[in-house]
Design a protein around this motif. Structure first.
Motif, PDB file in Angstrom:
ATOM      1  N   THR A 178      37.311  19.102  71.753  1.00 16.75           N
ATOM      2  CA  THR A 178      37.336  19.902  70.531  1.00 16.75           C
ATOM      3  C   THR A 178      37.641  19.003  69.345  1.00 16.75           C
ATOM      4  O   THR A 178      38.620  18.242  69.371  1.00 16.75           O
ATOM      5  N   VAL A 179      36.814  19.076  68.306  1.00 10.82           N
ATOM      6  CA  VAL A 179      37.036  18.329  67.071  1.00 10.82           C
ATOM      7  C   VAL A 179      37.226  19.329  65.936  1.00 10.82           C
ATOM      8  O   VAL A 179      36.382  20.208  65.719  1.00 10.82           O
ATOM      9  N   LEU A 180      38.335  19.189  65.222  1.00  7.30           N
ATOM     10  CA  LEU A 180      38.640  20.072  64.102  1.00  7.30           C
ATOM     11  C   LEU A 180      38.888  19.235  62.847  1.00  7.30           C
ATOM     12  O   LEU A 180      39.311  18.075  62.946  1.00  7.30           O
ATOM     13  N   ALA A 181      38.639  19.823  61.693  1.00  7.81           N
ATOM     14  CA  ALA A 181      38.852  19.141  60.412  1.00  7.81           C
ATOM     15  C   ALA A 181      39.875  19.901  59.587  1.00  7.81           C
ATOM     16  O   ALA A 181      39.857  21.144  59.550  1.00  7.81           O
ATOM     17  N   LEU A 182      40.762  19.148  58.944  1.00  8.00           N
ATOM     18  CA  LEU A 182      41.714  19.747  58.008  1.00  8.00           C
ATOM     19  C   LEU A 182      41.034  19.874  56.655  1.00  8.00           C
ATOM     20  O   LEU A 182      40.568  18.886  56.083  1.00  8.00           O
ATOM     21  N   GLN A 221      42.105  23.053  51.651  1.00  9.88           N
ATOM     22  CA  GLN A 221      42.999  24.208  51.521  1.00  9.88           C
ATOM     23  C   GLN A 221      44.113  24.188  52.562  1.00  9.88           C
ATOM     24  O   GLN A 221      44.974  25.070  52.601  1.00  9.88           O
ATOM     25  N   GLY A 222      44.077  23.178  53.444  1.00  7.88           N
ATOM     26  CA  GLY A 222      45.136  23.042  54.438  1.00  7.88           C
ATOM     27  C   GLY A 222      44.917  23.842  55.694  1.00  7.88           C
ATOM     28  O   GLY A 222      45.849  24.047  56.474  1.00  7.88           O
ATOM     29  N   THR A 223      43.700  24.295  55.936  1.00 11.82           N
ATOM     30  CA  THR A 223      43.390  25.025  57.159  1.00 11.82           C
ATOM     31  C   THR A 223      42.539  24.153  58.072  1.00 11.82           C
ATOM     32  O   THR A 223      41.981  23.145  57.642  1.00 11.82           O
ATOM     33  N   LEU A 224      42.424  24.579  59.311  1.00 11.94           N
ATOM     34  CA  LEU A 224      41.595  23.864  60.279  1.00 11.94           C
ATOM     35  C   LEU A 224      40.286  24.604  60.491  1.00 11.94           C
ATOM     36  O   LEU A 224      40.268  25.833  60.580  1.00 11.94           O
ATOM     37  N   GLU A 225      39.194  23.826  60.552  1.00  6.64           N
ATOM     38  CA  GLU A 225      37.904  24.438  60.831  1.00  6.64           C
ATOM     39  C   GLU A 225      37.093  23.522  61.740  1.00  6.64           C
ATOM     40  O   GLU A 225      37.392  22.336  61.881  1.00  6.64           O
ATOM     41  N   ALA A 226      36.067  24.096  62.335  1.00  4.51           N
ATOM     42  CA  ALA A 226      35.259  23.350  63.301  1.00  4.51           C
ATOM     43  C   ALA A 226      34.106  22.596  62.658  1.00  4.51           C
ATOM     44  O   ALA A 226      33.339  21.940  63.352  1.00  4.51           O
TER      45      ALA A 226
END
Length: 325
Positions: free
Chosen positions: A284-288, A291-296
Motif C-alpha cells: 500500500t502506498v499513500l501520500a500525505l 491538507q494533512g490527510t492521507l490519500e491513495a
C-alpha cells in the motif's frame, strides 16, 4: 527514508538547542548524545547529522578542527617536531658555542673549571671570544639546525606524518532549522494520520516500535498495527519520496514479519518503479496531502535524486513528474 531512530533524534532537538561534539581523552570525537536516539541499524551519528545538515534540516555551526591518523584512523593526533635530516623526534633545543676557529659545539664542551677552552684548537677563551646561539641538536644523528620539521604523532600506532598528510575532521554543533522544524512536523503528521486511520479500523496501534521476524533481524518501524483476533498486521515506513532501493528491502522485511507493508510519501511523489511494484505485490502506498490527510493518489518521478538543495523547492523544479497514480 527517515528511520524511526532518525526521527527520534530530530524530535530531541525540539527541546534541546544543539548536539555538541564530545572529545575523549584519547582524542576520539563522538556525538554520543545524538547516538542515544538512533537504532543499531542506523548510520553513525555524525553521518546522520551531516546528511540532515546537507538537506537543510539541520544547521551546522563550525567549532574547530581535529586531525586523525591516516594509518589507523585514530583521532586526536599530537603535535611534535623531528630532525629534518633523519626525522627522529629526539631533537632538543640547546645552547651552542661557536669559536672564531670555526668549531661549533654544545656549551658543555667548552666549559672548564676556570672558564672556556675550545675543544678543537685548545685556545683558552673569554666570553668575547665566543658566540652563543640557540640551535636544535638531534640526539640520533647529531645534526644541528635552527628549525625542526613539524610532525603529527599518533599515540595509537606511533606513526609520524607531516600535518598535511593527516586526515582533517571539522567539528560542528548541530541545531534544527526553521525549515527543518516544518519538515519534521510533516513527517510526524504523516505518522499521526496513519495511526488515526488504523485506530478507526479498531487495530491495536503502536508508534516507534520494533518488530522481530521469526527468521530475520529485528527492525524499528514507525507504526505497527495489529488485530490479533483476525490475524492482521501492518507495518509503516515514512519517506519523503520513496525509491525502490529502500522500498523493496522494507517489503521483504514485512513479508518475513508476516505483515502488510504500508509506505507513506510526505512529498506526494514516489519513484515510478515503486508505483509499478505496488501493482505487482501486496503493498500500500499513500501520500500525505497539503491538507494533512492521507490519500491513495500520488505523483510519480522517473528517479529520486539526493536532496541537496532547499527542503521545500517544488518537486517539479527538480524532477520531471510524468504522471499521477
Amino acid at each position: 527514508m527517515v528511520s524511526p531512530g532518525e526521527l527520534r533524534l530530530l524530535e530531541r532537538l525540539i527541546n534541546a538547542d544543539t548536539f555538541e561534539p564530545e572529545i575523549a581523552d584519547s582524542g576520539a570525537v563522538s556525538y554520543s548524545t545524538a547516538g542515544q536516539y538512533l537504532d543499531d541499524t542506523d548510520d553513525a551519528p555524525v553521518t546522520v547529522l551531516e546528511r540532515f545538515a546537507t538537506r537543510g534540516v539541520l544547521a551546522d555551526e563550525f567549532i574547530s578542527k581535529v586531525y586523525s591518523c591516516p594509518e589507523c584512523t585514530t583521532e586526536g593526533v599530537q603535535y611534535t617536531t623531528v630532525c629534518p635530516a633523519c626525522h627522529d623526534p629526539h631533537a632538543v633545543e640547546t645552547t651552542l658555542v661557536e669559536h672564531a676557529c670555526g668549531y661549533t659545539g654544545q656549551e658543555a664542551e667548552f666549559e672548564t673549571d676556570t672558564g672556556y677552552r675550545c675543544p678543537d684548537c685548545n685556545d683558552e677563551l673569554t666570553s668575547v671570544d665566543i658566540e652563543k646561539k640557540r640551535r636544535y641538536v638531534c640526539k640520533e644523528c647529531s645534526e644541528q639546525f635552527q628549525t625542526p620539521a613539524d610532525r603529527l604523532w599518533c599515540r595509537e600506532c606511533t606513526a609520524r606524518m607531516p600535518p598535511r598528510e593527516a586526515t582533517e575532521n571539522v567539528l560542528y554543533r548541530y541545531r534544527l532549522t526553521h525549515d527543518g522544524k516544518q519538515w519534521l512536523d510533516r513527517q510526524k503528521q504523516a505518522r499521526q494520520q496513519i495511526v488515526e486511520l488504523f485506530e478507526e479500523r479498531r487495530l491495536e496501534t503502536t508508534v516507534d516500535t520494533t518488530v522481530a521476524p521469526e527468521d530475520g533481524a529485528t527492525r524499528s518501524v514507525h507504526v505497527l498495527a495489529e488485530d490479533s483476533l483476525m490475524g492482521e498486521r501492518r507495518v509503516v515506513a515514512i519517506h519523503d519520496t520513496p525509491a525502490l532501493e529502500t522500498v523493496d528491502p522494507f517489503c521483504a522485511f514485512a513479508g518475513a514479519a508476516d505483515a502488510h507493508p504500508v509506505v507513506i510519501t510526505t512529498s506526494g511523489a514516489v519513484e515510478a518503479a515503486v508505483a509499478t511494484r505496488a501493482t505487482e505485490i501486496d503493498l500500500t502506498v499513500l501520500a500525505l496531502t497539503d491538507q494533512g490527510t492521507l490519500e491513495a493518489e500520488y505523483e510519480t518521478v522517473d528517479e529520486v535524486r539526493p536532496q541537496t538543495d532547499g527542503l521545500f523547492q517544488r518537486l517539479s523544479a527538480v524532477l520531471e513528474i510524468p504522471g499521477r497514480r
